[in-house]
Enzyme design. Structure first.
Site, mmCIF file in Angstrom:
data_model
loop_
_atom_site.group_PDB
_atom_site.id
_atom_site.type_symbol
_atom_site.label_atom_id
_atom_site.label_comp_id
_atom_site.label_asym_id
_atom_site.label_seq_id
_atom_site.Cartn_x
_atom_site.Cartn_y
_atom_site.Cartn_z
ATOM 1 N N GLU A 117 -12.036 -2.765 -8.000
ATOM 2 C CA GLU A 117 -12.669 -3.114 -6.723
ATOM 3 C C GLU A 117 -13.743 -2.127 -6.322
ATOM 4 O OE1 GLU A 117 -8.869 -2.517 -4.349
ATOM 5 O OE2 GLU A 117 -10.361 -1.857 -2.895
ATOM 6 N N LYS B 247 0.851 -1.195 0.000
ATOM 7 C CA LYS B 247 0.000 0.000 0.000
ATOM 8 C C LYS B 247 0.885 1.243 0.000
ATOM 9 C CE LYS B 247 -3.946 -2.247 0.563
ATOM 10 N NZ LYS B 247 -5.121 -2.122 -0.310
ATOM 11 N N ASP C 31 -14.720 -7.410 -8.162
ATOM 12 C CA ASP C 31 -15.017 -8.027 -6.872
ATOM 13 C C ASP C 31 -16.412 -8.642 -7.023
ATOM 14 O OD1 ASP C 31 -16.318 -8.189 -4.273
ATOM 15 O OD2 ASP C 31 -14.612 -7.081 -3.461
ATOM 16 N N GLU D 200 -2.352 0.227 -8.635
ATOM 17 C CA GLU D 200 -3.779 -0.042 -8.407
ATOM 18 C C GLU D 200 -4.522 1.163 -7.857
ATOM 19 O OE1 GLU D 200 -4.348 -3.713 -6.335
ATOM 20 O OE2 GLU D 200 -6.150 -3.021 -5.293
ATOM 21 N N HIS E 66 -10.462 -8.782 -6.797
ATOM 22 C CA HIS E 66 -10.215 -8.105 -5.514
ATOM 23 C C HIS E 66 -10.722 -8.932 -4.336
ATOM 24 C CE1 HIS E 66 -11.914 -5.360 -2.291
ATOM 25 N NE2 HIS E 66 -10.633 -5.074 -2.246
ATOM 26 N N ASP F 85 -0.656 -0.235 -4.406
ATOM 27 C CA ASP F 85 -2.072 0.127 -4.306
ATOM 28 C C ASP F 85 -2.211 1.467 -3.597
ATOM 29 O OD1 ASP F 85 -4.804 0.222 -4.143
ATOM 30 O OD2 ASP F 85 -5.031 -1.656 -3.025
#
Ligand code: MG
Length: 359
Positions: free
Chosen positions: A246, A168, A269, A220, A296, A194
């Site tokens: 997602e 992240k 997702d 992402e 996701h 992400d």
């Protein structure tokens, strides 16, 4: 012909297995909304959907008040017709997260039923492309973890033969953290990043240039999910593949991204897009654009869907159902293996679910 005789929805609050933070939020609890269908010939299907902490009771109310009554007396094999009927019946609240999550709980129950009736696992019923799927880890890459913790987790995943690790971003020291992970895992392990929609378009272009030497597998959710133009601009400006999905809630939203060249990897997702029925449409649509699918979260269900389609590239490792299941996702040599049991293949622990039931 058989018909649905009973349809029930209930909410189970599953505790998070570890602290999970990103640039914009924390995962506080998994509100897991279940739908159970029973048919006249004695079969059952159990489907589910989820939120990471808000809106679960709203999904449940939509199901109980509006969706489930429409299922009783219907032929559960006509999944496309039922999905479309429920979608049309909720026109005033579509496209939207609450409705898509509710549709997913029904749709996954219908697919569970379909697979159980066929005596086949989901991965084969939905397409049966490959018996195992590469796995990448997210669980060791949360934003609050120290660089040392990131490196330790990434090394462990790479050593175990997993294909990649995700980190992240959203901190001033992102570049140092990512560089440390890249140096720890070497050039052959895929490294994903992400941003959880936290950047502006201009910032994302700048950050992507700074990240370029890291040979990222994807960047992402760099921008807010409704900024398709910004993603298209970023995708044109960087060699790093842009991944989104997602936070998209319909097949049409994926169509817009793909049509405009704004996504190089899609991450539908199954809960947020409205179930297995639309998930497969997104995957097949992406295939036509030569875009891979890396779903996701929800690895326990997505392993079967990623295995079903030719462009299923990765399963995301975030274990979150261990408290209410009796078996875990099978991992062999860094690959996720879809279950062979008929249905969705998730071995629910009904007693543990009952203990956590809130409504
Ligand atoms: Mg993400």
């Amino acid at each position: 012909m058989t018909v649905v005789t009973h349809a029930e929805a209930f909410l189970v609050d599953v505790e998070v297995e570890q602290t999970r933070t990103d640039a914009v939020q924390a995962f506080t609890s998994q509100e897991t909304v279940f739908v159970e269908l029973t048919t006249a010939d004695g079969n059952t299907g159990l489907g589910y959907s989820y939120t990471i902490g808000t809106g679960g009771s709203s999904v449940l109310a939509l199901l109980r008040d509006h969706l489930l009554p429409r299922l009783r007396g219907q032929d559960p094999r006509r999944i496309e017709a039922l999905w479309r009927d429920l979608f049309a019946a909720t026109r005033a609240t579509t496209v939207g997260a609450i409705t898509s999550l509710a549709l997913a709980a029904v749709d996954t129950a219908l697919w569970d039923l379909k697979c159980r009736r066929a005596g086949e696992p989901l991965w084969r019923v939905a397409g049966g492309f490959r018996p195992r799927v590469p796995l990448y880890d997210t669980e060791g890459g949360w934003l609050h973890l120290s660089t040392e913790e990131l490196v330790a987790g990434a090394k462990a995943a790479a050593t175990a033969g997993w294909g990649g690790v995700k980190v992240k971003v959203g901190r001033p020291d992102d570049l140092e953290r990512l560089t440390a992970v890249r140096e720890a895992v070497g050039p052959r392990c895929d490294l994903m990043v992400d941003a959880n929609q936290s950047m502006t378009a201009a910032e994302a272009v700048r950050r992507a240039a700074a990240f370029a030497p890291l040979d990222l597998f994807w960047l992402e959710e760099p921008l807010p999910a409704d900024d398709v133009s910004g993603h298209a601009r970023l995708a044109a400006a960087t060699a790093i593949p842009v991944a989104v999905g997602e936070s998209l809630y319909s097949v049409a939203q994926f169509r817009d991204y793909l049509h405009r060249g704004a996504a190089s990897i899609v991450q539908p997702d199954v809960a947020r897009v409205g179930g297995i029925t639309p998930w497969l449409k997104v995957a097949h649509l992406a295939e036509a654009f030569t875009v891979d699918v890396c779903p996701h979260f929800l690895m326990e269900l997505h392993v079967s869907l990623a295995a079903a389609v030719p462009n299923g590239r990765y399963v995301e490792h975030i274990p979150q159902l261990r408290a209410i299941t009796r078996t875990e996702l099978t991992v062999e040599n860094g690959f996720a293996v879809p279950p062979e049991t008929p249905g969705l293949g998730i071995d629910w622990d009904r007693d543990a679910m009952d203990d956590r039931r809130t409504s």
